[in-house]
Design a protein around this motif. Structure first.
Motif, short mmCIF file in Angstrom:
data_model
loop_
_atom_site.label_atom_id
_atom_site.label_comp_id
_atom_site.label_asym_id
_atom_site.label_seq_id
_atom_site.Cartn_x
_atom_site.Cartn_y
_atom_site.Cartn_z
N ALA A 135 0.83 -1.21 0.00
CA ALA A 135 0.00 0.00 0.00
C ALA A 135 0.86 1.26 0.00
CB ALA A 135 -0.93 -0.02 1.21
N ARG A 136 1.95 1.25 0.75
CA ARG A 136 2.83 2.42 0.79
C ARG A 136 3.47 2.68 -0.57
NH1 ARG A 136 5.86 1.03 6.55
NH2 ARG A 136 4.17 1.79 7.92
N LYS A 137 3.91 1.61 -1.25
CA LYS A 137 4.51 1.80 -2.58
C LYS A 137 3.50 2.35 -3.58
CE LYS A 137 8.20 -1.67 -2.33
NZ LYS A 137 8.80 -2.87 -2.98
N LEU A 138 2.26 1.88 -3.52
CA LEU A 138 1.24 2.40 -4.43
C LEU A 138 0.95 3.87 -4.15
CD1 LEU A 138 -1.25 -0.63 -4.38
CD2 LEU A 138 0.17 0.10 -6.30
N ASN A 139 0.89 4.24 -2.89
CA ASN A 139 0.63 5.64 -2.55
C ASN A 139 1.79 6.54 -2.93
OD1 ASN A 139 -1.90 4.98 -1.49
ND2 ASN A 139 -1.06 4.60 0.56
N ARG A 140 3.02 6.05 -2.77
CA ARG A 140 4.18 6.84 -3.16
C ARG A 140 4.24 7.05 -4.67
NH1 ARG A 140 8.42 3.57 0.75
NH2 ARG A 140 7.76 4.55 2.74
N ASN A 143 1.65 7.52 -6.41
CA ASN A 143 0.45 8.31 -6.74
C ASN A 143 -0.55 7.52 -7.56
OD1 ASN A 143 1.38 10.64 -5.38
ND2 ASN A 143 2.58 11.25 -7.17
N ILE A 144 -0.70 6.23 -7.22
CA ILE A 144 -1.69 5.39 -7.88
C ILE A 144 -2.90 5.29 -6.94
CG2 ILE A 144 -2.20 3.09 -8.79
CD1 ILE A 144 0.76 2.78 -9.38
N ALA A 145 -4.01 5.81 -7.36
CA ALA A 145 -5.22 5.81 -6.53
C ALA A 145 -5.96 4.48 -6.69
CB ALA A 145 -6.13 6.97 -6.90
N ASN A 146 -6.78 4.15 -5.69
CA ASN A 146 -7.58 2.94 -5.78
C ASN A 146 -8.84 3.20 -6.60
OD1 ASN A 146 -9.26 4.39 -4.12
ND2 ASN A 146 -8.85 3.19 -2.30
N GLN A 147 -9.77 2.24 -6.59
CA GLN A 147 -10.97 2.37 -7.43
C GLN A 147 -11.87 3.52 -7.00
OE1 GLN A 147 -10.26 -0.09 -5.40
NE2 GLN A 147 -12.03 -0.85 -4.27
N HIS A 148 -11.69 4.01 -5.78
CA HIS A 148 -12.50 5.14 -5.30
C HIS A 148 -11.76 6.47 -5.44
CE1 HIS A 148 -15.23 2.15 -3.71
NE2 HIS A 148 -14.28 1.62 -2.98
N GLY A 149 -10.56 6.44 -6.00
CA GLY A 149 -9.79 7.66 -6.13
C GLY A 149 -9.12 8.09 -4.85
N ARG A 150 -8.99 7.17 -3.88
CA ARG A 150 -8.39 7.49 -2.58
C ARG A 150 -7.11 6.69 -2.38
NH1 ARG A 150 -13.97 7.00 -0.93
NH2 ARG A 150 -13.54 4.93 -0.05
N PRO A 151 -6.31 7.03 -1.37
CA PRO A 151 -5.08 6.27 -1.10
C PRO A 151 -5.38 4.83 -0.70
CG PRO A 151 -5.00 8.42 -0.04
CD PRO A 151 -6.40 8.25 -0.53
N TRP A 152 -4.38 3.98 -0.86
CA TRP A 152 -4.49 2.57 -0.54
C TRP A 152 -4.28 2.33 0.96
CZ3 TRP A 152 -5.51 -1.42 -4.07
CH2 TRP A 152 -5.54 -1.04 -5.41
N THR A 153 -4.88 1.24 1.44
CA THR A 153 -4.63 0.76 2.80
C THR A 153 -4.32 -0.74 2.72
OG1 THR A 153 -6.96 0.20 3.22
CG2 THR A 153 -6.24 2.45 3.74
N ASP A 154 -3.81 -1.29 3.83
CA ASP A 154 -3.49 -2.71 3.83
C ASP A 154 -4.74 -3.57 3.67
OD1 ASP A 154 -4.34 -1.74 6.30
OD2 ASP A 154 -3.46 -3.42 7.37
#
Length: 553
Positions: A243-248, A250-261
């Motif tokens: 999740a940290r690598k995806l957020n770094r 700047n890849i958003a999830n399906q809701h356009g928000r940051p990733w969580t575990d």
């Protein structure tokens, strides 16, 4: 709704006292948004009933697209009951189309309870389309109870039929409800499998003959999903690291928000990525609690979606996750705790939490009663006071008792419907929530430093936080603090000097606390916020001033 409102006399309309007995309110409800004419049809029947009996409809309570199985979420009925209980009702009749519109409660006593609340306050409930008069006679009581049972049974039978239909459709490989995860989208197809376009979030199929299939998303999204499985299985990264690598990046999830575990874990467990469609893993019948169904009644179709992840890679991911959850005996738990003590030289909550293969502190408390007892069984005496772990159940009981007393005061004095939920917290009508949380006093860093209390706000939807603050030994309640939760940070440090900055109020006793809570909700219910008048804004002279800004004709 125009016809409904056209039959209503506004609140500021003055009628003679002799006509008060002829004033009535109407309650209308429809179950789904597809019943677009249901409200108007009910209003027309109620208007005819009112005209025959010389009743004037002065108020309308509406629940659009709301199930009648329970009262939760039915703002119209909740407001009606509140007005009746508080004495604000300026009518003494409630007109309902039939018994089923009042509710299809699975417990018929619940339906009778809400009608009794109105009757006790001098408000009569009349069912306009029924063949009996709700006059309290023996015949009407028997028929009314039968109608309630029939309404509840209709919902139960309908739920069984709908669930069976959903299982059949899912068995054919079509999508039936539920949220989507990253890298997938919904496509609507007709009865001949011809595409009718992509469904956006919140959209649904138009015809009963249409069906919904799952399709892989864009190439970029598919690449991200494959990368997640590669990182987890091959690189052995944790959910948090991914999740940290995806957020770094700047890849958003399906809701356009940051990733969580948790989001990463949901992707790793989702069989849609290997082409499987699974349905009926959980069920919630008629508003009851969510239950997990056994594996043998799951509905699985193994060729419903185009696979985007290799099956071997997916199976390895499931094996890794399964090996993380191990059932340990109490002897094995103590053995691992003893080995950790030998390696670290001491034990603490942080050491237990960060040691791989060691159960959590909560697990030790659950099995042994307290963390201190677990320490004693391995011959370890902690330098830090562990009394707080032992006293958690005591303070939980104190908060539950306090919440129950506040709820009773709000019901009896203000007529507010209050439900006590876990936490503990109070769930009030109109989505208000009061959360109770006891906090310890932090150790002082010096004689000149003021006493401080650290507060963690777990949920963002609370309106008011009630915080009993403990004294320096953390064995008794020193005082109570009320904080308006809106705008507060997730972690809040309270001291006497910071109360004003956080819009907090401190009281000494429980009676003062209850009085302050009542004052807040009385003010919120009876004082409407006023809009500031804009300076240098000229009003047009040729347009009359009205409440809604438009000229009335």
């Amino acid at each position: 709704m125009h016809m409904v409102n056209a039959l209503v006399i506004r609140r500021n309309t003055q009628l003679a006292k002799t006509q008060k007995a002829l004033r009535a309110a109407q309650y209308v409800r429809m179950s789904t948004d597809l019943q677009r004419y249901s409200i108007q049809n009910q209003a027309a029947a109620i208007a005819a009933y009112a005209q025959q009996r010389n009743l004037t409809i002065v108020r309308t309570y509406v629940d659009e697209g709301r199930s009648g199985v329970r009262i939760n979420g039915r703002a119209g009925l909740i407001e009606l009951i509140e007005d009746v209980q508080s004495g604000n009702a300026d009518f003494d009749h409630v007109l309902v189309y039939d018994v089923s519109r009042w509710g299809r409660f699975q417990d018929v006593d619940e339906s009778a309870h809400y009608e009794f609340v109105c009757k006790r306050s001098g408000v009569k409930v009349a069912y306009c389309a029924e063949q009996f008069d709700n006059d309290g006679s023996l015949l009407s009581s028997i028929v009314k109870n039968i109608k309630r049972v029939m309404a509840a049974e209709y919902s139960r039978e309908l739920g069984v039929k709908v669930h069976a239909g959903h299982c059949r459709i899912a068995g054919l490989g079509y999508r039936v409800g539920g949220p989507l995860t990253f890298g997938l989208y919904r496509e609507m197809v007709d009865e001949k499998q011809r595409s009718k376009g992509r469904l956006a979030k919140g959209e649904c199929k138009a015809l009963k003959t249409d069906r919904v299939r799952l399709r892989p998303g864009s190439e970029e999204e598919v690449a991200v999903v494959r990368w997640i499985f590669q990182q987890f299985v091959v690189e052995r990264k944790t959910n948090i690291d991914i999740a940290r690598k995806l957020n770094r990046a700047n890849i958003a999830n399906q809701h356009g928000r940051p990733w969580t575990d948790i989001m990463v874990h949901a992707i790793l467990k989702n069989e849609n990525y290997v082409g499987n469609l699974v349905y009926n893993r959980t069920s919630r019948r008629l508003g009851q609690k969510l239950t997990r169904n056994p594996h043998h009644i799951w509905i699985r179709n193994t060729a419903a979606v185009e696979p985007i992840v290799d099956r071997n890679l997916f199976a390895r991911a499931q094996k890794i996750m399964a090996e993380r959850y191990v059932v340990l005996s109490e002897d094995d738990m103590l053995r691992r705790l003893r080995l950790t003590l030998a390696r670290k030289g001491k034990l603490s909550d942080g050491i237990i939490r960060n040691t791989a293969g060691l159960p959590s502190t909560q697990s030790y408390v659950k099995h042994f009663g307290s963390i201190r007892k677990a320490y004693a069984l391995i011959g370890y005496k902690a330098s830090r006071d562990c009394a707080w772990y032992d006293a958690r159940q005591h303070w939980s009981d104190v908060l539950s008792s306090l919440a129950a007393r506040v709820a009773e005061e709000l019901r009896s004095d203000l007529g507010i419907q209050v439900d006590i939920t876990d936490g503990p917290s109070l769930s009030l009508s109109r989505r208000r929530k009061i959360r109770f949380q006891v906090v310890r006093q932090l150790a002082k860093r010096g004689a000149k430093h003021a006493a401080q209390w650290r507060v963690h706000r777990p949920k963002p939807d609370d309106e008011v936080l009630v915080i009993p603050r403990l004294n320096a030994p953390n064995v008794e309640i020193q005082d109570y603090v009320l904080v308006a939760a809106s705008g507060c940070p997730r972690y809040l440090t309270l001291s006497d000097s910071s109360l004003a900055r956080h819009r907090a109020v401190r009281v000494e006793t429980v009676d003062e606390l209850i009085a302050e809570i009542k004052a807040r909700f009385i003010l919120a219910n009876h004082v409407a916020p006023t809009k500031p008048t804009l300076k240098n804004k000229r009003r047009k002279r040729d347009r009359p001033k009205t409440r809604n800004g438009r000229a009335r004709r």
